[in-house]
Design a protein around this motif. Structure first.
Motif, PDB file in Angstrom:
ATOM      1  N   GLN A  30      44.202  48.429 -22.090  1.00  0.00           N
ATOM      2  CA  GLN A  30      44.074  48.374 -23.538  1.00  0.00           C
ATOM      3  C   GLN A  30      43.600  49.701 -24.093  1.00  0.00           C
ATOM      4  O   GLN A  30      42.808  50.406 -23.462  1.00  0.00           O
ATOM      5  N   VAL A  31      44.071  50.031 -25.275  1.00  0.00           N
ATOM      6  CA  VAL A  31      43.710  51.278 -25.937  1.00  0.00           C
ATOM      7  C   VAL A  31      42.277  51.178 -26.448  1.00  0.00           C
ATOM      8  O   VAL A  31      41.933  50.251 -27.181  1.00  0.00           O
ATOM      9  N   THR A  32      41.431  52.140 -26.033  1.00  0.00           N
ATOM     10  CA  THR A  32      40.040  52.185 -26.507  1.00  0.00           C
ATOM     11  C   THR A  32      39.792  53.333 -27.471  1.00  0.00           C
ATOM     12  O   THR A  32      38.777  53.353 -28.151  1.00  0.00           O
ATOM     13  N   ALA A  33      40.687  54.293 -27.512  1.00  0.00           N
ATOM     14  CA  ALA A  33      40.636  55.399 -28.478  1.00  0.00           C
ATOM     15  C   ALA A  33      42.085  55.800 -28.711  1.00  0.00           C
ATOM     16  O   ALA A  33      42.725  56.342 -27.811  1.00  0.00           O
ATOM     17  N   PRO A  34      42.644  55.500 -29.891  1.00  0.00           N
ATOM     18  CA  PRO A  34      44.068  55.751 -30.117  1.00  0.00           C
ATOM     19  C   PRO A  34      44.406  57.229 -30.226  1.00  0.00           C
ATOM     20  O   PRO A  34      43.530  58.073 -30.388  1.00  0.00           O
ATOM     21  N   LEU A  35      45.695  57.506 -30.132  1.00  0.00           N
ATOM     22  CA  LEU A  35      46.195  58.868 -30.257  1.00  0.00           C
ATOM     23  C   LEU A  35      45.669  59.479 -31.549  1.00  0.00           C
ATOM     24  O   LEU A  35      45.733  58.860 -32.606  1.00  0.00           O
ATOM     25  N   GLY A  36      45.122  60.677 -31.454  1.00  0.00           N
ATOM     26  CA  GLY A  36      44.556  61.345 -32.617  1.00  0.00           C
ATOM     27  C   GLY A  36      43.064  61.124 -32.751  1.00  0.00           C
ATOM     28  O   GLY A  36      42.395  61.822 -33.485  1.00  0.00           O
ATOM     29  N   SER A  37      42.515  60.150 -32.035  1.00  0.00           N
ATOM     30  CA  SER A  37      41.081  59.886 -32.130  1.00  0.00           C
ATOM     31  C   SER A  37      40.286  60.935 -31.361  1.00  0.00           C
ATOM     32  O   SER A  37      39.454  61.604 -31.944  1.00  0.00           O
ATOM     33  N   PRO A  38      40.557  61.107 -30.031  1.00  0.00           N
ATOM     34  CA  PRO A  38      39.857  62.219 -29.397  1.00  0.00           C
ATOM     35  C   PRO A  38      40.492  63.550 -29.784  1.00  0.00           C
ATOM     36  O   PRO A  38      39.810  64.525 -30.022  1.00  0.00           O
ATOM     37  N   ASP A  39      41.824  63.579 -29.837  1.00  0.00           N
ATOM     38  CA  ASP A  39      42.558  64.769 -30.257  1.00  0.00           C
ATOM     39  C   ASP A  39      44.021  64.381 -30.439  1.00  0.00           C
ATOM     40  O   ASP A  39      44.428  63.272 -30.124  1.00  0.00           O
ATOM     41  N   LYS A  40      44.822  65.312 -30.897  1.00  0.00           N
ATOM     42  CA  LYS A  40      46.215  65.002 -31.251  1.00  0.00           C
ATOM     43  C   LYS A  40      47.114  64.766 -30.038  1.00  0.00           C
ATOM     44  O   LYS A  40      48.199  64.222 -30.181  1.00  0.00           O
ATOM     45  N   ASP A  41      46.671  65.129 -28.844  1.00  0.00           N
ATOM     46  CA  ASP A  41      47.520  65.014 -27.658  1.00  0.00           C
ATOM     47  C   ASP A  41      47.046  63.966 -26.656  1.00  0.00           C
ATOM     48  O   ASP A  41      47.539  63.938 -25.529  1.00  0.00           O
ATOM     49  N   GLY A  42      46.108  63.125 -27.021  1.00  0.00           N
ATOM     50  CA  GLY A  42      45.613  62.184 -26.038  1.00  0.00           C
ATOM     51  C   GLY A  42      45.025  60.927 -26.625  1.00  0.00           C
ATOM     52  O   GLY A  42      44.719  60.851 -27.816  1.00  0.00           O
ATOM     53  N   PHE A  43      44.899  59.920 -25.758  1.00  0.00           N
ATOM     54  CA  PHE A  43      44.239  58.665 -26.105  1.00  0.00           C
ATOM     55  C   PHE A  43      43.652  58.091 -24.821  1.00  0.00           C
ATOM     56  O   PHE A  43      43.867  58.627 -23.731  1.00  0.00           O
ATOM     57  N   TYR A  44      42.882  57.010 -24.923  1.00  0.00           N
ATOM     58  CA  TYR A  44      42.239  56.405 -23.760  1.00  0.00           C
ATOM     59  C   TYR A  44      42.695  54.963 -23.589  1.00  0.00           C
ATOM     60  O   TYR A  44      42.877  54.247 -24.560  1.00  0.00           O
ATOM     61  N   VAL A  45      42.858  54.585 -22.315  1.00  0.00           N
ATOM     62  CA  VAL A  45      43.256  53.238 -21.930  1.00  0.00           C
ATOM     63  C   VAL A  45      42.225  52.725 -20.932  1.00  0.00           C
ATOM     64  O   VAL A  45      41.748  53.483 -20.076  1.00  0.00           O
ATOM     65  N   GLN A  46      41.899  51.438 -21.034  1.00  0.00           N
ATOM     66  CA  GLN A  46      40.901  50.851 -20.149  1.00  0.00           C
ATOM     67  C   GLN A  46      41.365  49.472 -19.692  1.00  0.00           C
ATOM     68  O   GLN A  46      41.971  48.729 -20.463  1.00  0.00           O
ATOM     69  N   ALA A  47      41.063  49.147 -18.437  1.00  0.00           N
ATOM     70  CA  ALA A  47      41.267  47.807 -17.884  1.00  0.00           C
ATOM     71  C   ALA A  47      40.004  47.466 -17.112  1.00  0.00           C
ATOM     72  O   ALA A  47      39.609  48.213 -16.220  1.00  0.00           O
TER      73      ALA A  47
END
Length: 171
Positions: A30-47
């Motif tokens: 699941q997405v914990t920080a969507p694209l653009g949240s940490p920066d424009k080229d990344g996001f975070y996924v967690q299980a």
């Protein structure tokens, strides 16, 4: 001819995190920080309790993502500034499976944070013991931890003073 790198199909992000760099993996979470949240080229996924940074390549038409979305991502493991990440090379590497409720952050003591929690959505509380332009250090009595706000984030470090008590949620 070179032997192709086998694809590791893993639902468990924790298991993916133990593989050698440049391994090709497919994970879901699941997405914990969507694209653009940490920066424009990344996001975070967690299980479960394991998370990972996902980096997109270029600015092609990747699907838009919201907090809690269930996704499947396929890419190669790499690092940047010591952080493990999964590099995607084209929009087909990212599949939005469904919407979902945002995950709850894992509450931790400040002294418990470390490499084992990298990429995971956590919540800490503590007293501000040090400040710099892009960071603050919080301590709940178990050890100080640096809370960093990258210059690429869509916000700056909030105004804070030494001695204040703050609660911070993030990856």
């Amino acid at each position: 001819t070179p032997t192709p790198t086998p694809i590791q199909l893993l639902e468990d992000i924790g298991a993916a995190r133990t593989l050698p760099l440049n391994s090709r993996v497919v994970i879901s979470g699941q997405v914990t920080a969507p694209l653009g949240s940490p920066d424009k080229d990344g996001f975070y996924v967690q299980a479960g309790r394991h998370g990972i940074r996902v980096e997109i390549s270029g600015h092609a038409a990747y699907p838009s993502l919201a907090l809690g979305d269930h996704v499947q991502v396929s890419g190669r493991l790499g690092t940047e500034r010591g952080e493990l990440k999964l590099r995607l090379t084209n929009p087909a590497d990212l599949v939005r499976l469904s919407a979902g409720a945002p995950l709850a952050a894992v509450p931790l003591r400040t002294g418990a944070l470390g490499e084992a929690w990298e990429g995971t959505l956590v919540r800490i509380s503590g007293q501000v013991v040090r400040l710099s332009s892009g960071a603050m250090w919080l301590d709940d009595g178990s050890g100080a931890v640096r809370v960093f706000v990258p210059s690429t984030a869509p916000f700056k470090r909030p105004a804070a003073r030494r001695g204040q008590r703050w609660t911070v949620t993030g990856v």
